[in-house]
Design a protein around this motif. Structure first.
Motif, PDB file in Angstrom:
ATOM      1  N   ASP A   1       0.670  -1.145  -0.053  1.00 45.94           N
ATOM      2  CA  ASP A   1       0.022  -0.063   0.003  1.00 45.94           C
ATOM      3  C   ASP A   1       1.014   1.046   0.039  1.00 45.94           C
ATOM      4  N   MET A   2       1.181   1.815  -1.171  1.00 44.69           N
ATOM      5  CA  MET A   2       1.916   3.219  -1.372  1.00 44.69           C
ATOM      6  C   MET A   2       1.431   4.002  -2.599  1.00 44.69           C
ATOM      7  N   PRO A   3       1.580   5.106  -2.540  1.00 48.65           N
ATOM      8  CA  PRO A   3       0.962   5.986  -3.558  1.00 48.65           C
ATOM      9  C   PRO A   3       1.874   5.681  -4.964  1.00 48.65           C
ATOM     10  N   GLU A   4       0.873   5.784  -6.109  1.00 42.60           N
ATOM     11  CA  GLU A   4       1.191   5.262  -7.499  1.00 42.60           C
ATOM     12  C   GLU A   4       2.808   5.681  -7.593  1.00 42.60           C
ATOM     13  N   HIS A   5       2.974   7.175  -7.594  1.00 43.10           N
ATOM     14  CA  HIS A   5       4.130   7.695  -7.986  1.00 43.10           C
ATOM     15  C   HIS A   5       5.372   7.123  -7.117  1.00 43.10           C
ATOM     16  N   ARG A   6       5.316   6.803  -5.697  1.00 46.59           N
ATOM     17  CA  ARG A   6       6.439   6.166  -5.151  1.00 46.59           C
ATOM     18  C   ARG A   6       6.580   4.786  -5.472  1.00 46.59           C
ATOM     19  N   ALA A   7       5.332   3.970  -5.828  1.00 49.97           N
ATOM     20  CA  ALA A   7       5.497   2.772  -6.450  1.00 49.97           C
ATOM     21  C   ALA A   7       6.417   2.738  -7.718  1.00 49.97           C
ATOM     22  N   ILE A   8       6.146   3.785  -8.475  1.00 48.40           N
ATOM     23  CA  ILE A   8       7.053   3.634  -9.801  1.00 48.40           C
ATOM     24  C   ILE A   8       8.364   3.925  -9.559  1.00 48.40           C
ATOM     25  N   GLY A   9       8.810   4.697  -8.563  1.00 49.80           N
ATOM     26  CA  GLY A   9      10.146   4.929  -8.198  1.00 49.80           C
ATOM     27  C   GLY A   9      11.016   3.639  -7.775  1.00 49.80           C
ATOM     28  N   VAL A  10       9.821   3.048  -6.971  1.00 47.50           N
ATOM     29  CA  VAL A  10      10.556   1.395  -6.555  1.00 47.50           C
ATOM     30  C   VAL A  10      10.644   0.618  -7.860  1.00 47.50           C
ATOM     31  N   PHE A  11       9.876   0.617  -8.792  1.00 48.96           N
ATOM     32  CA  PHE A  11       9.828  -0.234  -9.998  1.00 48.96           C
ATOM     33  C   PHE A  11      11.066   0.186 -10.726  1.00 48.96           C
ATOM     34  N   ARG A  12      11.182   1.649 -10.819  1.00 51.22           N
ATOM     35  CA  ARG A  12      12.429   1.973 -11.764  1.00 51.22           C
ATOM     36  C   ARG A  12      13.791   1.416 -11.261  1.00 51.22           C
ATOM     37  N   ILE A  13      13.838   1.729  -9.678  1.00 49.26           N
ATOM     38  CA  ILE A  13      15.019   1.142  -9.180  1.00 49.26           C
ATOM     39  C   ILE A  13      15.317  -0.552  -9.467  1.00 49.26           C
ATOM     40  N   VAL A  14      14.251  -1.377  -9.454  1.00 50.35           N
ATOM     41  CA  VAL A  14      14.435  -2.787  -9.701  1.00 50.35           C
ATOM     42  C   VAL A  14      14.760  -2.847 -11.109  1.00 50.35           C
TER      43      VAL A  14
ATOM     44  N   GLU B   1      16.423  -0.540 -13.355  1.00 51.89           N
ATOM     45  CA  GLU B   1      17.794  -0.260 -13.510  1.00 51.89           C
ATOM     46  C   GLU B   1      18.762  -1.374 -12.859  1.00 51.89           C
ATOM     47  N   SER B   2      18.347  -1.802 -11.718  1.00 50.73           N
ATOM     48  CA  SER B   2      19.204  -3.010 -11.207  1.00 50.73           C
ATOM     49  C   SER B   2      19.216  -4.200 -12.083  1.00 50.73           C
ATOM     50  N   LEU B   3      18.186  -4.561 -12.571  1.00 53.33           N
ATOM     51  CA  LEU B   3      18.216  -5.805 -13.580  1.00 53.33           C
ATOM     52  C   LEU B   3      18.760  -5.456 -14.845  1.00 53.33           C
ATOM     53  N   THR B   4      18.635  -4.313 -15.399  1.00 53.92           N
ATOM     54  CA  THR B   4      19.503  -3.823 -16.571  1.00 53.92           C
ATOM     55  C   THR B   4      21.016  -3.878 -16.217  1.00 53.92           C
ATOM     56  N   ASN B   5      21.447  -3.464 -15.142  1.00 54.45           N
ATOM     57  CA  ASN B   5      22.727  -3.724 -14.921  1.00 54.45           C
ATOM     58  C   ASN B   5      23.396  -5.195 -14.872  1.00 54.45           C
ATOM     59  N   VAL B   6      22.425  -5.610 -14.162  1.00 52.25           N
ATOM     60  CA  VAL B   6      22.900  -7.329 -14.047  1.00 52.25           C
ATOM     61  C   VAL B   6      22.936  -7.989 -15.212  1.00 52.25           C
ATOM     62  N   SER B   7      21.972  -7.505 -16.294  1.00 54.04           N
ATOM     63  CA  SER B   7      22.017  -8.387 -17.550  1.00 54.04           C
ATOM     64  C   SER B   7      23.152  -7.703 -18.361  1.00 54.04           C
TER      65      SER B   7
ATOM     66  N   GLY C   1      24.728   5.020 -13.141  1.00 54.28           N
ATOM     67  CA  GLY C   1      23.622   4.226 -12.753  1.00 54.28           C
ATOM     68  C   GLY C   1      23.412   3.839 -11.257  1.00 54.28           C
ATOM     69  N   LEU C   2      24.251   3.658 -10.563  1.00 56.90           N
ATOM     70  CA  LEU C   2      24.120   3.432  -9.099  1.00 56.90           C
ATOM     71  C   LEU C   2      23.932   4.807  -8.205  1.00 56.90           C
ATOM     72  N   LEU C   3      24.305   5.937  -8.779  1.00 53.47           N
ATOM     73  CA  LEU C   3      24.262   7.269  -8.320  1.00 53.47           C
ATOM     74  C   LEU C   3      23.004   7.350  -8.528  1.00 53.47           C
ATOM     75  N   GLY C   4      22.191   7.252  -9.824  1.00 55.51           N
ATOM     76  CA  GLY C   4      20.965   7.737 -10.081  1.00 55.51           C
ATOM     77  C   GLY C   4      19.855   7.059  -9.281  1.00 55.51           C
ATOM     78  N   MET C   5      20.203   5.399  -8.882  1.00 53.86           N
ATOM     79  CA  MET C   5      19.247   4.756  -8.085  1.00 53.86           C
ATOM     80  C   MET C   5      19.332   5.228  -6.568  1.00 53.86           C
ATOM     81  N   GLN C   6      20.670   5.802  -6.134  1.00 54.05           N
ATOM     82  CA  GLN C   6      20.659   6.348  -4.844  1.00 54.05           C
ATOM     83  C   GLN C   6      19.899   7.778  -4.817  1.00 54.05           C
ATOM     84  N   GLU C   7      20.164   8.511  -5.842  1.00 56.43           N
ATOM     85  CA  GLU C   7      19.222   9.881  -5.866  1.00 56.43           C
ATOM     86  C   GLU C   7      17.696   9.633  -5.682  1.00 56.43           C
ATOM     87  N   ARG C   8      17.372   8.334  -6.617  1.00 52.66           N
ATOM     88  CA  ARG C   8      15.822   8.135  -6.558  1.00 52.66           C
ATOM     89  C   ARG C   8      15.324   7.742  -5.284  1.00 52.66           C
TER      90      ARG C   8
END
Length: 487
Positions: free
Chosen positions: A381-394, A396-402, A444-451
């Motif tokens: 249960d969290m606001p949509e724009h915050r959920a989108i932020g979490v989604f983008r962190i994941v 970006e992380s998976l993009t780095n893994v691949s 990439g890591l800096l962007g996730m930390q700032e997000r």
């Protein structure tokens, strides 16, 4: 000749009831360049010491009235005279007598009849030591007085013993207004209880120890306050242990730090606003692409199918062309779907958990790397724009893994802990050197930390070469960070 302590010769006081000893000592010492005075009993010796403040005292033990031990003990209790070295002179050469002399505060002990070379050697030594001690004390006083920070010396009861010039300037007092007063007068009333509690931390201080960086507000004589940083240490002195508190005015540095923090926050707010606007535009573009272009392509495919059914039987060449067109249209429809999904997965409209389930499955299909999703709850249960932020962190992380990790598996865990969302992405890839990455500036890591910071949380990265990488984000579920807005 012994080096002088002052602008003139060193002063020596001889206290002995024997005229012969006083005369002999006076002649010998004056020949060495010392200034000599004398007394024939303890009471007169104390009076003469008080008047002349000598650099050394030669003191007979067996004196009429006050004996030598009593005289020495009296001197050591005097604030002004306690540092003067005392050499006992006595015909008693037994150990108990000498021990009593040192216990009374004597610096040395010579026996009668006096050995002139021994007496002069010991006089030179103690005069030189006394001069060196006074020189060091003078250097310490100067260093204390002219230090760029305020320095306050207090006794074990936290009464002010000494304060330097910078302290007087910082707090607006005269020196005589501070000496002997409780140090609480320099602390705002609302903070005194807290300071009394902190004093317990200083009970185990040893000489040379320094407790650094206690930030507090300090109280001036006019009732105004300033931001201070305190460091507390212990000094061993001839008057017992003293606590030394170094006071630094950090008002300006705090102002600069606050301005920098405000500036960083404004930049984060701006970045968060930019992210929100981009997500908003992505959503609109994805909808337009899917609804408008997708519908047009679907209608075109239906027309191609109709034309194939109506005219294909009569014209084989036309039928082949229409079937080729249908393949191209199908490919275009799939491309539209891919573009819309990449811009904004439709699963996001159903919540964070379905979106992560779709993302992990999509990653596994395209990257060929098994991706385990460990969800502590079927919904978040969290606001949509915050959920989108979490989604983008994941994402970006998976993009780095691949791209970089060469991992064999990935695990995404999501759990809720006391109003916080704890997200962890862990892979078993090759890892990386974090120090080298910090020097190189991994955007990439800096962007996730700032997000994560924009969402009011924090993101940490742990990686060891050859052992994989773990990214952990702790984010408030509902907290709206200052400045965070949605369009």
């Amino acid at each position: 000749m012994s080096p002088p302590l002052r602008s003139g010769a060193a002063r020596i006081l001889v206290i002995d009831d024997s005229p012969e000893i006083r005369l002999l000592a006076t002649v010998l010492l004056e020949r060495e360049g010392y200034e000599v005075s004398s007394a024939d009993n303890g009471e007169d010796g104390v009076k003469r010491a008080t008047e002349t403040a000598p650099d050394l005292i030669l003191l007979d033990v067996m004196l009429p009235g006050m004996d030598g031990y009593e005289v020495c003990r009296w001197l050591k209790q005097s604030e002004a005279l306690r540092d003067i070295p005392v050499i006992f002179m006595s015909a008693q050469d037994d150990v108990p007598a000498q021990t009593q002399g040192f216990t009374a505060g004597g610096a040395d002990y010579v026996t009668k009849p006096l050995s002139v070379p021994v007496l002069l050697a010991r006089v030179r030594t103690h005069v030189a030591l006394h001069a060196q001690r006074r020189s060091l004390e003078g250097m310490f006083r100067d260093a204390l007085e002219y230090a760029p920070d305020g320095i306050v010396l207090t006794d074990p009861q936290w009464r002010i013993v000494q304060a330097n010039a910078r302290t007087l300037e910082l707090f607006g007092y005269l020196r005589e207004q501070l000496i002997g007063q409780p140090v609480d007068m320099l602390v705002p009333a609302r903070l005194r209880g807290h300071h009394h509690e902190r004093r317990k931390l200083y009970a185990d201080l040893r000489p040379g120890d320094l407790k650094l960086g206690v930030n507090t507000d300090c109280l001036r004589s006019d009732g105004t306050e300033f931001a201070g940083e305190l460091s507390v240490g212990l000094l061993r002195t001839n008057r017992g242990p003293l606590l030394m508190t170094v006071v630094r005015d950090v008002t300006e540095s705090r102002r600069i730090q606050q301005e920098m923090a405000d500036s960083r926050q404004r930049l984060r707010d701006l970045a968060a606003q930019g992210d929100a606007m981009r997500e908003y535009e992505r959503k609109n573009i994805a909808r337009e692409v899917h609804d408008e272009l997708g519908q047009v392509l679907t209608a075109l495919r239906m027309d191609i199918t109709y034309a194939s059914m109506k005219f294909g039987a009569a014209d084989a060449d036309l039928l082949d062309r229409l079937q080729g067109m249908r393949v191209l249209v199908d490919r275009a429809i799939q491309g539209v779907r891919n573009v819309a999904t990449n811009l904004r997965p439709s699963a996001l409209d159903m919540g964070l958990v379905p979106a992560l389930e779709w993302l992990s499955g999509d990653f596994q299909r395209h990257a060929g790397i098994p991706c385990q999703l460990d969800l502590g709850s079927p919904s978040v249960d969290m606001p949509e724009h915050r959920a989108i932020g979490v989604f983008r962190i994941v994402q970006e992380s998976l993009t780095n893994v691949s791209r970089y990790a060469q991992a064999k598996s990935v695990c995404i865990s999501l759990r809720q802990d006391e109003g916080q969302l704890v997200l962890q992405i862990r892979d078993d890839g090759r890892g990386f050197d974090m120090a080298a990455s910090a020097r190189g500036g991994s955007f990439g890591l800096l962007g996730m930390q700032e997000r994560a910071l924009a969402l009011g949380g924090e993101l940490t990265v742990s990686s060891v070469v050859g052992e994989g990488t773990t990214i952990t984000a702790r984010l408030p579920l509902q907290l709206e960070p200052q400045g965070e807005e949605t369009p």
